[in-house]
Design a protein around this motif. Structure first.
Motif, PDB file in Angstrom:
ATOM      1  N   HIS A   6       0.879  -1.237  -0.042  1.00 11.00           N
ATOM      2  CA  HIS A   6      -0.052   0.117  -0.085  1.00 11.00           C
ATOM      3  C   HIS A   6       0.782   1.166   0.030  1.00 11.00           C
ATOM      4  CE1 HIS A   6      -3.024   2.821   2.375  1.00 11.00           C
ATOM      5  NE2 HIS A   6      -3.205   3.055   1.004  1.00 11.00           N
ATOM      6  N   LEU A   7       0.661   2.111  -0.940  1.00 13.08           N
ATOM      7  CA  LEU A   7       1.358   3.311  -1.211  1.00 13.08           C
ATOM      8  C   LEU A   7       0.190   4.435  -0.645  1.00 13.08           C
ATOM      9  CD1 LEU A   7       3.634   5.294  -2.175  1.00 13.08           C
ATOM     10  CD2 LEU A   7       2.404   5.353  -4.209  1.00 13.08           C
ATOM     11  N   ILE A   8       0.752   5.391   0.097  1.00 15.75           N
ATOM     12  CA  ILE A   8       0.130   6.691   0.541  1.00 15.75           C
ATOM     13  C   ILE A   8       0.702   7.887  -0.279  1.00 15.75           C
ATOM     14  CG2 ILE A   8      -0.625   8.393   2.092  1.00 15.75           C
ATOM     15  CD1 ILE A   8      -0.968   6.395   4.189  1.00 15.75           C
ATOM     16  N   TYR A   9       0.116   8.110  -1.226  1.00 17.82           N
ATOM     17  CA  TYR A   9       0.898   9.358  -2.008  1.00 17.82           C
ATOM     18  C   TYR A   9       0.240  10.501  -1.727  1.00 17.82           C
ATOM     19  CZ  TYR A   9       2.133  11.307  -6.675  1.00 17.82           C
ATOM     20  OH  TYR A   9       3.077  11.938  -7.627  1.00 17.82           O
ATOM     21  N   LEU A  10       1.054  11.409  -1.269  1.00 19.49           N
ATOM     22  CA  LEU A  10       0.624  12.855  -0.935  1.00 19.49           C
ATOM     23  C   LEU A  10       1.002  13.798  -2.321  1.00 19.49           C
ATOM     24  CD1 LEU A  10       2.412  13.067   2.559  1.00 19.49           C
ATOM     25  CD2 LEU A  10       0.111  13.444   2.112  1.00 19.49           C
ATOM     26  N   ALA A  11       0.031  13.840  -3.003  1.00 21.93           N
ATOM     27  CA  ALA A  11       0.157  14.673  -4.184  1.00 21.93           C
ATOM     28  C   ALA A  11      -1.083  15.804  -4.221  1.00 21.93           C
ATOM     29  CB  ALA A  11      -0.316  13.681  -5.484  1.00 21.93           C
ATOM     30  N   ILE A  12      -0.587  16.825  -3.522  1.00 19.26           N
ATOM     31  CA  ILE A  12      -1.555  17.967  -3.887  1.00 19.26           C
ATOM     32  C   ILE A  12      -1.528  18.640  -5.234  1.00 19.26           C
ATOM     33  CG2 ILE A  12      -2.069  20.285  -2.724  1.00 19.26           C
ATOM     34  CD1 ILE A  12      -2.162  17.996  -0.876  1.00 19.26           C
ATOM     35  N   GLY A  13      -2.520  18.684  -5.838  1.00 14.34           N
ATOM     36  CA  GLY A  13      -2.595  18.983  -7.530  1.00 14.34           C
ATOM     37  C   GLY A  13      -2.965  17.800  -8.150  1.00 14.34           C
ATOM     38  N   PHE A  14      -3.202  16.724  -7.709  1.00 15.12           N
ATOM     39  CA  PHE A  14      -3.704  15.504  -8.543  1.00 15.12           C
ATOM     40  C   PHE A  14      -5.009  15.879  -9.235  1.00 15.12           C
ATOM     41  CE2 PHE A  14      -5.387  11.071  -9.156  1.00 15.12           C
ATOM     42  CZ  PHE A  14      -4.062  10.561  -9.430  1.00 15.12           C
ATOM     43  N   PRO A  15      -5.121  15.061 -10.441  1.00 13.36           N
ATOM     44  CA  PRO A  15      -6.217  15.317 -11.304  1.00 13.36           C
ATOM     45  C   PRO A  15      -7.526  15.694 -10.563  1.00 13.36           C
ATOM     46  CG  PRO A  15      -4.765  14.189 -12.523  1.00 13.36           C
ATOM     47  CD  PRO A  15      -4.129  14.267 -11.158  1.00 13.36           C
ATOM     48  N   PRO A  16      -8.594  16.315 -10.712  1.00 15.88           N
ATOM     49  CA  PRO A  16      -8.535  17.067 -11.834  1.00 15.88           C
ATOM     50  C   PRO A  16      -8.031  18.481 -11.792  1.00 15.88           C
ATOM     51  CG  PRO A  16     -10.731  17.038 -10.757  1.00 15.88           C
ATOM     52  CD  PRO A  16      -9.669  16.218  -9.978  1.00 15.88           C
ATOM     53  N   PHE A  32       2.576   3.014 -10.026  1.00 19.10           N
ATOM     54  CA  PHE A  32       2.650   2.319  -8.896  1.00 19.10           C
ATOM     55  C   PHE A  32       1.491   0.981  -9.070  1.00 19.10           C
ATOM     56  CE2 PHE A  32       5.398   5.409  -6.666  1.00 19.10           C
ATOM     57  CZ  PHE A  32       5.958   4.550  -5.907  1.00 19.10           C
ATOM     58  N   VAL A  33       0.431   1.304  -9.547  1.00 12.67           N
ATOM     59  CA  VAL A  33      -0.630   0.636  -9.525  1.00 12.67           C
ATOM     60  C   VAL A  33      -0.177  -0.580 -10.579  1.00 12.67           C
ATOM     61  CG1 VAL A  33      -2.982   0.007 -10.480  1.00 12.67           C
ATOM     62  CG2 VAL A  33      -2.548   2.029  -9.052  1.00 12.67           C
ATOM     63  N   ALA A  34       0.284  -0.269 -11.702  1.00 12.01           N
ATOM     64  CA  ALA A  34       0.698  -1.013 -12.749  1.00 12.01           C
ATOM     65  C   ALA A  34       1.666  -2.122 -12.294  1.00 12.01           C
ATOM     66  CB  ALA A  34       1.207  -0.361 -14.012  1.00 12.01           C
ATOM     67  N   GLN A  35       2.465  -1.738 -11.191  1.00  6.50           N
ATOM     68  CA  GLN A  35       3.582  -2.641 -10.632  1.00  6.50           C
ATOM     69  C   GLN A  35       3.274  -3.100  -9.267  1.00  6.50           C
ATOM     70  OE1 GLN A  35       7.511  -0.802 -10.889  1.00  6.50           O
ATOM     71  NE2 GLN A  35       6.947   0.792 -12.597  1.00  6.50           N
ATOM     72  N   GLY A  36       1.934  -3.166  -9.095  1.00  5.98           N
ATOM     73  CA  GLY A  36       1.258  -4.236  -7.921  1.00  5.98           C
ATOM     74  C   GLY A  36       0.969  -3.689  -6.770  1.00  5.98           C
ATOM     75  N   TRP A  37       0.960  -2.199  -6.570  1.00  4.47           N
ATOM     76  CA  TRP A  37       0.604  -1.382  -5.501  1.00  4.47           C
ATOM     77  C   TRP A  37      -0.701  -1.197  -5.458  1.00  4.47           C
ATOM     78  CZ3 TRP A  37       4.278   0.294  -1.456  1.00  4.47           C
ATOM     79  CH2 TRP A  37       5.415   0.015  -1.650  1.00  4.47           C
ATOM     80  N   ASP A  38      -1.181  -0.928  -4.184  1.00  6.00           N
ATOM     81  CA  ASP A  38      -2.484  -0.319  -3.999  1.00  6.00           C
ATOM     82  C   ASP A  38      -2.185   1.232  -3.704  1.00  6.00           C
ATOM     83  OD1 ASP A  38      -4.240  -2.671  -4.404  1.00  6.00           O
ATOM     84  OD2 ASP A  38      -3.910  -3.171  -1.906  1.00  6.00           O
ATOM     85  N   VAL A  39      -2.967   2.007  -4.379  1.00  5.46           N
ATOM     86  CA  VAL A  39      -2.315   3.391  -4.178  1.00  5.46           C
ATOM     87  C   VAL A  39      -3.724   4.496  -3.616  1.00  5.46           C
ATOM     88  CG1 VAL A  39      -1.663   5.628  -5.227  1.00  5.46           C
ATOM     89  CG2 VAL A  39      -0.898   3.161  -5.996  1.00  5.46           C
ATOM     90  N   THR A  40      -3.225   4.964  -2.535  1.00  4.98           N
ATOM     91  CA  THR A  40      -4.194   5.921  -1.949  1.00  4.98           C
ATOM     92  C   THR A  40      -3.681   7.595  -2.158  1.00  4.98           C
ATOM     93  OG1 THR A  40      -5.065   4.541  -0.366  1.00  4.98           O
ATOM     94  CG2 THR A  40      -5.586   6.906   0.195  1.00  4.98           C
ATOM     95  N   VAL A  41      -4.218   8.501  -2.941  1.00  2.00           N
ATOM     96  CA  VAL A  41      -3.775   9.479  -3.160  1.00  2.00           C
ATOM     97  C   VAL A  41      -4.436  10.427  -2.093  1.00  2.00           C
ATOM     98  CG1 VAL A  41      -3.905  11.508  -4.815  1.00  2.00           C
ATOM     99  CG2 VAL A  41      -3.283   9.186  -5.538  1.00  2.00           C
ATOM    100  N   VAL A  42      -3.740  11.561  -1.647  1.00  2.48           N
ATOM    101  CA  VAL A  42      -4.249  12.378  -0.745  1.00  2.48           C
ATOM    102  C   VAL A  42      -3.820  13.571  -1.315  1.00  2.48           C
ATOM    103  CG1 VAL A  42      -3.902  13.635   1.558  1.00  2.48           C
ATOM    104  CG2 VAL A  42      -3.663  11.204   1.383  1.00  2.48           C
TER     105      VAL A  42
END
Length: 442
Positions: A6-16, A32-42
């Motif tokens: 599981h990746l927590i991705y702190l990405a202020i400015g993520f789409p849209p 990250f998803v394509a390489q097997g991770w679960d991703v949660t964008v914050v």
């Protein structure tokens, strides 16, 4: 990965969010998803971006549906334009209120505008980790306060983190000098965060070299991960100009450079039209975001563009991501106007290079965009912002648009292929995954 992590991705400015960094964030999460991770964008609420750079819903079309996005109700109070919501102090003493607002942010984290978000970001990552344990946190800047949240989860729960530092913090990429000293409050924070990070990504070699000199003990953690371009942004066919109708020169991108640069460009355009009959019947079209906040499309840049209307200069509005190939397909020459010098990078230079169109560079001679464009067969090299020399560049670009062969246009695309965004970010994500799980299959 040998197991789904599981990746927590702190990405202020993520789409849209209609921000140039949104493209990089989208591809990072997708990789990250394509390489097997679960991703949660914050990120922050869409309503917050509506008052800042705006929204581009077409960006969502390329987001992997397996990515979970958490939008925090954070806003930039300084961008609020509804005076009915103002406190008495803000209404009567706006400059005092603004100074106190910046200081309150600084008191939490040494980043005046965004420092006040620190507690909310830290709470968010703790809550996410508690509900679904994370094996990695990736913070992307700006804002830099995201690094504080990543560092807090590492300190309190032992979750490793990396930083997509992009342009860095302690370097002024526009002025080309140190932004703050190592012993300043910002400098101490930067050292603290960087020395505990697994990996640190930067967008070009000059910035990476600056950081390797600044932190020689961390030199092996700094990696160049360029921005690149999205292949779906490039028009499918090759464009051929119609000299009888005149050429269309186009500039696409976020326009936040000093107005003096745009003024020099427009004056050079006027001069070139007086020198060259082909340019006299040609047009210069500007597309993209012009400014931010309440001054978006209501600023000096827009005044300059409107005043140049009688000289064939026009503004075509914001450019949704889905429309980019069509926009490029209607232009004959791309005008790459960027501020800064050798440390300054650009997201658009990669797209420009990949279109197969002539590219006229309008920036300082020593600039990172030069690194990308060197070897491109349809490139009019930069000459700074001298009006007469820029006028000559316009004439040279027009001639190049007429003389360019299909073979040269294809060669331009081949030159740019090395900068495809997936080719830049895929290996970087793979390398970071192996740092987290050396036994994994990433």
């Amino acid at each position: 990965m040998s197991r789904r992590s599981h990746l927590i991705y702190l990405a202020i400015g993520f789409p849209p969010a209609a921000k140039s960094s949104a493209y990089r964030m989208r591809e990072t999460a997708n990789q990250f998803v394509a390489q097997g991770w679960d991703v949660t964008v914050v990120t922050i609420a869409q309503s917050s971006w509506e008052r800042d750079f705006g929204l581009d819903p077409t960006l969502l079309e390329g987001v992997d549906p397996r990515i979970e996005v958490v939008e925090l109700p954070l806003v930039r109070e300084d961008l609020e334009t509804d005076i009915r919501t103002y406190s008495r102090e803000r209404a009567l003493r706006p400059s005092v209120w603004a100074a106190e607002f910046r200081q309150s942010g600084w008191d939490a984290f040494p980043e005046p505008i965004y420092g006040g978000w620190r507690a909310d970001l830290e709470d968010a990552v703790r809550d996410l980790h508690a509900s679904k344990p994370a094996q990695l946190v990736l913070a992307t800047c700006v804002p830099y306060v995201t690094m504080a949240a990543a560092h807090t989860l590492w300190r309190t729960a032992g979750v490793p983190y990396a930083v997509d530092f992009r342009d860095g913090w302690s370097i002024d990429v526009i002025g080309g000098e140190e932004a703050f000293a190592p012993d300043s409050e910002q400098g101490r924070w930067e050292r603290r965060v960087l020395e505990d990070a697994l990996s640190l990504w930067l967008v070009n070699d000059p910035i990476a070299d600056f950081y390797r000199r600044r932190y020689p003990d961390l030199a092996d953690r700094f990696h160049v991960v360029r921005n690149g371009y999205d292949e779906d942004s490039v028009p499918a066919g090759l464009h051929r100009p119609d000299p009888e109708a005149g050429l269309v020169f186009g500039h696409l991108g976020v326009l936040t450079s000093p107005p003096e640069l745009l003024e020099a460009l427009i004056e050079a355009w006027k001069l070139a039209r007086r020198r060259d009959p082909l340019l006299a019947r040609s047009r210069l079209e500007i597309r993209g975001q012009v400014g931010s906040g309440a001054r978006r499309e209501a600023n000096t840049h827009m005044t300059l563009i409107r005043e140049a209307g009688p000289h064939g200069v026009s503004f075509g509005g914001a450019a949704p991501k889905a429309d980019v190939p069509r926009i490029f397909a209607g232009w004959d020459v791309l005008v790459l106007m960027i501020m800064g010098g050798r440390y300054m990078t650009s997201g658009k230079v990669y797209e420009y290079a990949a279109t197969g169109l002539p590219v006229m560079s309008v920036h300082e001679v020593e600039h990172d965009a030069t690194t990308v464009m060197t070897g491109h067969p349809l490139w009019v090299q930069p000459c700074g912002f001298d009006v007469s020399r820029l006028a000559d560049a316009f004439c040279a670009a027009a001639a190049l648009a007429l003389s360019a062969t299909d073979e040269e246009r294809e060669a331009a695309r081949r030159h740019a292929a090395q900068f495809a965004r997936a080719a830049q970010l895929g290996p970087a994500v793979r390398a970071l995954s192996r740092l987290v799980d050396p036994e994994g299959d990433a």
